[in-house]
Write a protein that holds these residues in place. Structure first.
Motif, short mmCIF file in Angstrom:
data_model
loop_
_atom_site.label_atom_id
_atom_site.label_comp_id
_atom_site.label_asym_id
_atom_site.label_seq_id
_atom_site.Cartn_x
_atom_site.Cartn_y
_atom_site.Cartn_z
N ASP A 1 -5.65 -7.07 -17.81
CA ASP A 1 -6.35 -5.78 -17.72
C ASP A 1 -7.73 -5.99 -17.10
OD1 ASP A 1 -6.62 -3.07 -17.96
OD2 ASP A 1 -7.25 -3.11 -20.05
N SER A 2 -7.76 -6.63 -15.95
CA SER A 2 -9.02 -7.03 -15.33
C SER A 2 -9.08 -6.57 -13.88
CB SER A 2 -9.19 -8.55 -15.39
OG SER A 2 -8.16 -9.19 -14.65
N GLN A 3 -10.28 -6.67 -13.32
CA GLN A 3 -10.46 -6.34 -11.91
C GLN A 3 -9.69 -7.32 -11.03
OE1 GLN A 3 -11.60 -3.75 -10.75
NE2 GLN A 3 -12.78 -3.96 -8.88
N GLN A 4 -9.58 -8.56 -11.48
CA GLN A 4 -8.80 -9.55 -10.72
C GLN A 4 -7.35 -9.12 -10.60
OE1 GLN A 4 -8.74 -13.46 -12.46
NE2 GLN A 4 -7.59 -14.36 -10.76
N MET A 5 -6.76 -8.62 -11.69
CA MET A 5 -5.37 -8.18 -11.65
C MET A 5 -5.21 -6.98 -10.75
SD MET A 5 -2.36 -8.94 -12.72
CE MET A 5 -0.93 -8.11 -12.03
N ARG A 6 -6.24 -6.15 -10.64
CA ARG A 6 -6.16 -4.98 -9.76
C ARG A 6 -5.98 -5.42 -8.32
NH1 ARG A 6 -8.89 -1.52 -6.54
NH2 ARG A 6 -10.80 -2.74 -6.49
N PHE A 7 -6.66 -6.50 -7.92
CA PHE A 7 -6.47 -7.03 -6.57
C PHE A 7 -5.15 -7.79 -6.47
CE2 PHE A 7 -11.04 -6.28 -6.28
CZ PHE A 7 -11.19 -5.89 -4.95
N LEU A 8 -4.81 -8.55 -7.51
CA LEU A 8 -3.63 -9.39 -7.48
C LEU A 8 -2.35 -8.58 -7.31
CD1 LEU A 8 -2.80 -12.37 -7.65
CD2 LEU A 8 -2.51 -12.07 -10.11
N GLU A 9 -2.32 -7.38 -7.85
CA GLU A 9 -1.10 -6.57 -7.75
C GLU A 9 -0.82 -6.14 -6.31
OE1 GLU A 9 -1.04 -2.55 -9.30
OE2 GLU A 9 -3.23 -2.56 -9.48
N SER A 10 -1.78 -6.33 -5.41
CA SER A 10 -1.58 -6.01 -4.00
C SER A 10 -1.16 -7.23 -3.19
CB SER A 10 -2.87 -5.42 -3.41
OG SER A 10 -3.23 -4.23 -4.08
N ASN A 11 -0.97 -8.36 -3.86
CA ASN A 11 -0.56 -9.57 -3.15
C ASN A 11 0.86 -9.42 -2.61
OD1 ASN A 11 -0.96 -12.10 -2.13
ND2 ASN A 11 -1.26 -13.11 -4.09
N LYS A 12 1.25 -10.30 -1.70
CA LYS A 12 2.59 -10.26 -1.13
C LYS A 12 3.17 -11.67 -1.04
CE LYS A 12 1.79 -6.11 1.73
NZ LYS A 12 2.66 -5.22 0.97
N TYR B 1 3.09 -5.17 -9.40
CA TYR B 1 3.00 -6.47 -8.74
C TYR B 1 4.38 -6.95 -8.31
CZ TYR B 1 2.61 -11.55 -8.29
OH TYR B 1 2.71 -12.85 -7.83
N MET B 2 5.37 -6.79 -9.17
CA MET B 2 6.72 -7.23 -8.83
C MET B 2 7.41 -6.25 -7.87
SD MET B 2 8.22 -8.62 -12.47
CE MET B 2 7.72 -7.18 -13.42
N ALA B 3 7.23 -4.97 -8.08
CA ALA B 3 7.99 -3.96 -7.35
C ALA B 3 7.57 -3.84 -5.90
CB ALA B 3 7.86 -2.61 -8.05
N VAL B 4 6.31 -4.14 -5.59
CA VAL B 4 5.79 -3.97 -4.24
C VAL B 4 5.26 -5.32 -3.73
CG1 VAL B 4 4.13 -2.76 -2.79
CG2 VAL B 4 5.14 -1.59 -4.75
#
Length: 312
Positions: free
Chosen positions: A146-157, A185-188
């Motif tokens: 639940d962090s700002q890092q995860m907010r960016f990480l969910e856009s990884n590919k 993160y998994m779906a996209v």
């Protein structure tokens, strides 16, 4: 002026001359006032203009010549390689392949629920993730979902997020927003979430990644191995693994096959228990590797390495 006034002139004449003198002086004062106002306006315009040229790029570079790039960013947004890659700084909008924040192909969860002294540390070594001067920090480690890092990480590919074995009774508590970020993160982006371990890790999946509206949940189970490779493993990174995976003194764990979702694929199983399986989430997937990594096993090390290739 005195020459204009006759000493023996009448009172009316002297009064007229004085009035004329006053009007002339007032006119002179008005002209002086106009000239002063013009000068003041001119000075105001000079003040409003730029006092100097903007600092040049060369001057800015000289000012920060002893400063490390990206030092103002948090540790999770950078690493030594990114700091040293001076030519890799990109302009334009942020993307998963350029930063800061810089994203890695492999990221490992390292929160308080992870045993970083042994099982978590062994997983870190298998993944090839270096510590930062002995500390578990940098953009290869995630400490909070639940962090700002995860907010960016969910856009990884085409990346992998690995959750090492968790401890029963000390599972991370995720907010609804954090759960959605993991699923997104998994779906996209064709990403893979790898969850290692036993019953505690199965509970993490049930609590955070599966439907909470009364849908089917995974049922932890154990049975003696070895666990046989299934036909569905052919054509996947698991194809090159041995035909069976060992139990290794009860360090392997699984779930009952009948509790798996319909879209799940069981890669290694025996007697109705699957120890390695995947669940599809749109473009990506959840991959469960049922070994607690509290002891060394060459076969299970290879299994984790092969699992990382699903996001290639």
């Amino acid at each position: 002026w005195e020459g204009l006034v006759r000493p023996n002139g009448s009172r009316e004449e002297r009064r007229g001359i004085l009035g004329t003198r006053s009007r002339v002086m007032m006119a002179a004062c008005a002209v002086a006032g106009v000239m002063a106002a013009v000068a003041l306006l001119a000075s105001d315009e000079a003040i409003q203009g730029p006092v100097s040229e903007t600092m040049s790029q060369a001057e800015a570079d000289h000012m920060f010549r002893h400063t490390v790039d990206f030092k103002d960013y948090p540790n999770w947004a950078k690493d030594t390689k990114a700091i040293n890659a001076q030519g890799g700084i990109n302009h334009g909008v942020w993307k998963y392949y350029k930063g800061p924040p810089f994203l890695q192909r492999v990221t490992m969860y390292s929160g308080n629920d992870v045993d970083i002294s042994y099982s978590g540390n062994l997983v870190r070594r298998i993944l090839g993730l270096p510590k930062n001067f002995g500390k578990w920090e940098g953009n290869t480690f995630l400490q909070n979902f639940d962090s700002q890092q995860m907010r960016f990480l969910e856009s990884n590919k085409h990346s992998v997020l690995v959750i090492p074995p968790l401890q029963q009774g000390n599972l991370p508590l995720l907010t609804d927003e954090a759960k959605q970020r993991l699923i997104h993160y998994m779906a996209v982006g064709h990403n893979t979430l790898i969850v290692c371990g036993g019953p505690a890790s199965v509970a993490f999946i049930n609590n955070n990644l599966l439907p909470s509206d009364g849908g089917k949940l995974l049922e932890p189970a154990w049975t003696r191995g070895p666990y046989e490779k299934q036909e569905v493993a052919v054509g996947t990174p698991f194809q090159t693994l041995p035909v069976t995976l060992p139990n290794v003194m009860n360090h392997a764990h699984g779930v009952r096959l009948q509790s798996l979702p319909m879209e799940a694929k069981s890669y290694f199983e025996t007697e109705g228990v699957s120890v390695v399986f995947s669940v599809q989430f749109a473009q990506g997937q959840l991959l469960f590797v049922g070994f607690d990594y509290s002891t060394l096993s060459k076969t299970w090390v290879k299994a984790l390495i092969a699992g990382m290739e699903f996001a290639a």
